[in-house]
Design a protein around this motif. Sequence first.
Motif, short mmCIF file in Angstrom:
data_model
loop_
_atom_site.label_atom_id
_atom_site.label_comp_id
_atom_site.label_asym_id
_atom_site.label_seq_id
_atom_site.Cartn_x
_atom_site.Cartn_y
_atom_site.Cartn_z
N THR A 96 0.84 -1.20 0.00
CA THR A 96 0.00 0.00 0.00
C THR A 96 0.87 1.26 0.00
O THR A 96 0.54 2.26 -0.64
CB THR A 96 -0.97 -0.02 1.20
OG1 THR A 96 -1.65 -1.28 1.21
CG2 THR A 96 -2.00 1.09 1.10
N HIS A 99 -2.43 1.60 6.83
CA HIS A 99 -2.87 0.61 7.82
C HIS A 99 -2.88 -0.74 7.14
O HIS A 99 -2.86 -0.80 5.91
CB HIS A 99 -4.29 0.92 8.30
CG HIS A 99 -4.41 2.25 8.95
ND1 HIS A 99 -3.96 2.48 10.23
CD2 HIS A 99 -4.91 3.42 8.49
CE1 HIS A 99 -4.18 3.74 10.53
NE2 HIS A 99 -4.75 4.35 9.50
N SER A 154 -4.18 -3.56 5.17
CA SER A 154 -5.29 -3.53 4.21
C SER A 154 -6.25 -4.68 4.47
O SER A 154 -5.83 -5.80 4.73
CB SER A 154 -4.76 -3.64 2.78
OG SER A 154 -3.78 -2.67 2.54
N ASP A 208 -4.01 -3.01 -5.54
CA ASP A 208 -3.37 -3.42 -4.28
C ASP A 208 -4.23 -4.49 -3.60
O ASP A 208 -5.45 -4.38 -3.60
CB ASP A 208 -3.27 -2.17 -3.38
CG ASP A 208 -2.65 -2.48 -2.02
OD1 ASP A 208 -1.89 -3.45 -1.90
OD2 ASP A 208 -2.95 -1.71 -1.07
#
Length: 258
Positions: free
Chosen positions: A24, A39, A41, A80
């Motif tokens: 990310t 954070h 994911s 992602d």
Amino acid sequence: LYRSAASKELPTFLLIGPSGSGKTSLLTLFSNGTPAPTHISQEPQTALCQLPSSTRSSEDRYRSENDTSSRHQPKFLLLDTPGHGKLRHHALTSLTSPKALRGILFVVDSASVSSATGMTETAEYLHDVLLVLQKRHTQSKSSKGPQQIPVLVAANKQDVFTSLPAGLVKTRLEQEVGRVRETKSKGLLDSGIGMDDDDDAGGDEETNWLGQYGSKEFKLAQMEEHGLDIRVLGGNVKGEGKEKGKVEEWWAWVGENL
Ligand code: GTP
Ligand code: MG
């Protein structure tokens, strides 16, 4: 009408790899120019990116250095996926779904793979990803002629002083993927799956063996005959203090495959 709609589909690159490897972070860097805080994911996400003017696209390959007209800067989508063990079905289905899939970035935490557990987790995931792609290649052989898929193993976090250099990440991963392959094959034999010759439900030993069948050592180059062109390149999304990330080689790889 149908054809023009299809050709508008943007080329897609997929981000995959264990949790915490920096997928990310890389997505935010590629789409915004700077990495943003992240954070863990829980869902896949997509970002629109554009090749920076400093990177050559494949269309500009033969362009003269003296050519002052502006460079071709194609756009693409970056997808992602969450790396957590329980959420990997998102990633594994993404491997076979996007039509315009141009490449896969398997992101590795080069510091975490210096520990045995970090290495095993990474190698198991890489093994599974490559096996899905290998099976996809085997199945498509009969129809249109399989396409070659470029895979970049991005040895991230090279700024961390305990990290392994990209060359070592490659050889250690090859050894460990080889061990995973061995273990899985033993497991299959012990369970008796695939002992039937007329069982073509995808369970037999040969279709579940990654790379060259029966080979003692696993090498990433064995995946070439299964339609995968794999490169291992180091870099870092983030840098210590004022130092910036170093991702030029990854950009160059994207440019070559766009
Ligand atoms: P999941 O979403 O759980 O699959 O993880 P992820 O691969 O998306 O990892 P993420 O991008 O969230 O990064 C995890 C942590 O690593 C964050 O704290 C990042 O700041 C850090 N990180 C990412 N890249 C680098 C890097 O190149 N160097 C250093 N030192 N830290 C990095
Ligand atoms: Mg993430």
